[in-house]
Design a protein around this motif. Structure first.
Motif, PDB file in Angstrom:
ATOM      1  N   ALA A  79       0.832  -1.209   0.000  1.00 50.66           N
ATOM      2  CA  ALA A  79       0.000   0.000   0.000  1.00 50.66           C
ATOM      3  C   ALA A  79       0.864   1.256   0.000  1.00 50.66           C
ATOM      4  CB  ALA A  79      -0.934  -0.007   1.206  1.00 50.66           C
ATOM      5  N   VAL A  80       1.928   1.251   0.796  1.00 53.63           N
ATOM      6  CA  VAL A  80       2.834   2.400   0.848  1.00 53.63           C
ATOM      7  C   VAL A  80       3.513   2.597  -0.512  1.00 53.63           C
ATOM      8  CG1 VAL A  80       4.971   3.272   1.864  1.00 53.63           C
ATOM      9  CG2 VAL A  80       3.202   2.273   3.331  1.00 53.63           C
ATOM     10  N   GLU A  81       3.950   1.510  -1.111  1.00 56.32           N
ATOM     11  CA  GLU A  81       4.615   1.607  -2.418  1.00 56.32           C
ATOM     12  C   GLU A  81       3.664   2.163  -3.475  1.00 56.32           C
ATOM     13  OE1 GLU A  81       7.779  -2.110  -1.821  1.00 56.32           O
ATOM     14  OE2 GLU A  81       5.973  -2.370  -3.040  1.00 56.32           O
ATOM     15  N   GLU A  82       2.430   1.687  -3.469  1.00 58.89           N
ATOM     16  CA  GLU A  82       1.486   2.131  -4.493  1.00 58.89           C
ATOM     17  C   GLU A  82       1.028   3.563  -4.247  1.00 58.89           C
ATOM     18  OE1 GLU A  82       0.761   0.603  -7.302  1.00 58.89           O
ATOM     19  OE2 GLU A  82       2.199  -0.935  -6.685  1.00 58.89           O
ATOM     20  N   ALA A  83       0.908   3.963  -2.986  1.00 56.06           N
ATOM     21  CA  ALA A  83       0.536   5.346  -2.687  1.00 56.06           C
ATOM     22  C   ALA A  83       1.649   6.304  -3.091  1.00 56.06           C
ATOM     23  CB  ALA A  83       0.212   5.504  -1.213  1.00 56.06           C
ATOM     24  N   ALA A  84       2.878   5.887  -2.898  1.00 56.59           N
ATOM     25  CA  ALA A  84       4.050   6.664  -3.327  1.00 56.59           C
ATOM     26  C   ALA A  84       3.994   8.114  -2.859  1.00 56.59           C
ATOM     27  CB  ALA A  84       4.191   6.591  -4.849  1.00 56.59           C
ATOM     28  N   GLY A  85       3.499   8.321  -1.658  1.00 57.95           N
ATOM     29  CA  GLY A  85       3.464   9.659  -1.095  1.00 57.95           C
ATOM     30  C   GLY A  85       2.339  10.540  -1.590  1.00 57.95           C
ATOM     31  N   ARG A  86       1.501  10.026  -2.492  1.00 55.92           N
ATOM     32  CA  ARG A  86       0.433  10.857  -3.056  1.00 55.92           C
ATOM     33  C   ARG A  86      -0.721  11.069  -2.088  1.00 55.92           C
ATOM     34  NH1 ARG A  86      -0.927   7.542  -8.249  1.00 55.92           N
ATOM     35  NH2 ARG A  86      -0.143   5.854  -6.907  1.00 55.92           N
ATOM     36  N   LEU A  87      -0.905  10.183  -1.148  1.00 54.71           N
ATOM     37  CA  LEU A  87      -1.962  10.301  -0.160  1.00 54.71           C
ATOM     38  C   LEU A  87      -1.540   9.542   1.081  1.00 54.71           C
ATOM     39  CD1 LEU A  87      -4.981   8.018  -1.212  1.00 54.71           C
ATOM     40  CD2 LEU A  87      -2.639   7.695  -1.943  1.00 54.71           C
ATOM     41  N   PRO A  88      -2.109   9.875   2.246  1.00 60.55           N
ATOM     42  CA  PRO A  88      -1.688   9.206   3.483  1.00 60.55           C
ATOM     43  C   PRO A  88      -2.080   7.731   3.500  1.00 60.55           C
ATOM     44  CG  PRO A  88      -2.856  11.263   3.938  1.00 60.55           C
ATOM     45  CD  PRO A  88      -3.059  10.969   2.490  1.00 60.55           C
ATOM     46  N   VAL A  89      -1.220   6.917   4.112  1.00 64.54           N
ATOM     47  CA  VAL A  89      -1.485   5.494   4.323  1.00 64.54           C
ATOM     48  C   VAL A  89      -1.637   5.274   5.820  1.00 64.54           C
ATOM     49  CG1 VAL A  89      -0.609   3.145   4.078  1.00 64.54           C
ATOM     50  CG2 VAL A  89      -0.206   4.825   2.257  1.00 64.54           C
ATOM     51  N   VAL A  90      -2.824   4.817   6.227  1.00 68.91           N
ATOM     52  CA  VAL A  90      -3.129   4.590   7.639  1.00 68.91           C
ATOM     53  C   VAL A  90      -3.374   3.098   7.825  1.00 68.91           C
ATOM     54  CG1 VAL A  90      -4.576   5.228   9.598  1.00 68.91           C
ATOM     55  CG2 VAL A  90      -4.203   6.873   7.732  1.00 68.91           C
ATOM     56  N   ALA A  91      -2.468   2.410   8.493  1.00 64.06           N
ATOM     57  CA  ALA A  91      -2.559   0.962   8.657  1.00 64.06           C
ATOM     58  C   ALA A  91      -3.345   0.605   9.915  1.00 64.06           C
ATOM     59  CB  ALA A  91      -1.160   0.355   8.730  1.00 64.06           C
TER      60      ALA A  91
END
Length: 322
Positions: A79-91
Motif C-alpha cells: 500500500a505504501v509503495e502504491e501510494a508513493a506519497g500521493r496520499l496518506p497510508v493509515v494501517a
C-alpha cells in the motif's frame, strides 16, 4: 519513547478527508486462502488511482483479524509503495496493546503515515482501561494514532479529553452511530481533532453525521465501486447548505433509495456480510481479491445473484459499467 506529533500527516489527512472518501482496500487471497500479494497490489493501485482522501490497508474491510505478521507487513508495504506519497497510508493495528505495538512497529518500518487502532479483543473494559490501552500503544510508536470506537469500545467525553491529550492521538473513527454521544465527543475535543464516520455503510448516515460536525467518512462501497462512492460524495457536497434534497439534483436520494438501502438490507442477512459482500462485489467486477478467510464465509448463490442485480442497478445510476 518520547515522540512528537507529525503535523504534516495531520494536515494531509484533514485535507484528504475534505476532498474524498476514505478507502479501505480488501486484502487479496488465493483460492486456497493464502495471501495474494500481486492481486492486492493491483487492487490497491486501482483504489489509489481514484484519488480517495486516504488509504487504510489491513483494517476491518481488509481482514486485519485474519493476517499474520508477515502477511500484514506485505500488505502495508505494498500500500505504501502504491501510494508513493500521493496520499496518506493509515494501517490498522489491534488486539491487546502488546500485540498492537508489534503491528505498529511493522507498519512504521513499512512506511505507513499513521495507524488506526481497531477495538481490542474480546473483553469489555472500563474507561480507564480504554485510555491506558492508547497510552501504552502511543508510548511504543512515533506514528499518529486514530482510535476506533466500535463494539466494546465507546469513549465518554471525559475519556475523549484524556486520549486527545496524548500527543500522538489525532482523531477518532466512530462506528456506533450514537449521535447524541458523538455530539458530546465533538464538543469535548480540542480544536483540530479529527473525526470520521465509520458506520458499516457510512453513506446511509452521512447527513446525520455531518449535522453533528463529522462530514468525513469511510466507504466500503469504494472498495468495489468507486464510481458509485465518488458520485455519492460529489452529490452530497453539492447538496450541502440546501437541506434534505435541496440544492442538488436528487442523486443522493436516488442512490440511497435504489442502491445503499437495499445493500444494507442484503448485508444484514448474514453476520460478516459487511466484508463478504464487499469482496464478492469486487470479484463480480473482475477485481483480483479472492475469497474471504474463515470465520467469514462467501455469499450464497442466491445472495450473490441479488448482489449482482443490485450492483448493476447502482452502476446504471451513475453511468458506469459492470
Amino acid at each position: 519513547m518520547r515522540v512528537s506529533l507529525d503535523r504534516d500527516t495531520v494536515r494531509r489527512l484533514r485535507e484528504g478527508m475534505a476532498h474524498g472518501v476514505l478507502s479501505f482496500p480488501l486484502t487479496s487471497f488465493h483460492a486456497d486462502g493464502s495471501l495474494d500479494p500481486d492481486g492486492f497490489r493491483a487492487h490497491a493501485a486501482a483504489q489509489i488511482a481514484t484519488a480517495p482522501g486516504a488509504v487504510f490497508p489491513a483494517c476491518g474491510t481488509g481482514e486485519f483479524f485474519s493476517l499474520d505478521e508477515d502477511e500484514y507487513r506485505q500488505v502495508v508495504t505494498i500500500a505504501v509503495e502504491e501510494a508513493a506519497g500521493r496520499l496518506p497510508v493509515v494501517a490498522g493495528i489491534g488486539y491487546g496493546w502488546a500485540q498492537a505495538a508489534r503491528f505498529a512497529r511493522i507498519a512504521e518500518d513499512a512506511g505507513a503515515d499513521a495507524l488506526l487502532v481497531l477495538p481490542h479483543y474480546l473483553v469489555a473494559a472500563p474507561q480507564d482501561g480504554l485510555v491506558a490501552q492508547l497510552e501504552h500503544i502511543a508510548a511504543r510508536t512515533r506514528l499518529p494514532l486514530i482510535a476506533y470506537q466500535r463494539g466494546q469500545v465507546a469513549f465518554t467525553a471525559a475519556s475523549l479529553r484524556r486520549i486527545a491529550a496524548i500527543p500522538t492521538v489525532i482523531g477518532l473513527k466512530d462506528g456506533h452511530s450514537d449521535l447524541d454521544r458523538l455530539q458530546r465527543l465533538t464538543l469535548a475535543a480540542p480544536e483540530g481533532f479529527l473525526f470520521f464516520n465509520g458506520a458499516a455503510t457510512a453513506e446511509i448516515q452521512a447527513r446525520s453525521y455531518a449535522a453533528v460536525g463529522v462530514p468525513a467518512y469511510s466507504s466500503a462501497v469504494h472498495a468495489f465501486a468507486p464510481e458509485i462512492a465518488n458520485a455519492f460524495f460529489t452529490a452530497l457536497k453539492a447538496d450541502e447548505g440546501g437541506g434534505s434534497g435541496g440544492g442538488g439534483d436528487g442523486t443522493v436520494e436516488k442512490l440511497l433509495r435504489d442502491f445503499y438501502v437495499p445493500l444494507v438490507e442484503l448485508r444484514d442477512r448474514v453476520p460478516g456480510y459487511a466484508v463478504s459482500l464487499v469482496k464478492a462485489a469486487a470479484r463480480l467486477r473482475g477485481r483480483p481479491v479472492g475469497p474471504v478467510r474463515a470465520p467469514l464465509t462467501d455469499p450464497s448463490g442466491d445472495d450473490l445473484a441479488d448482489l449482482k442485480t443490485l450492483l448493476t442497478a447502482g452502476l446504471d445510476l451513475v453511468g458506469a459499467a459492470l
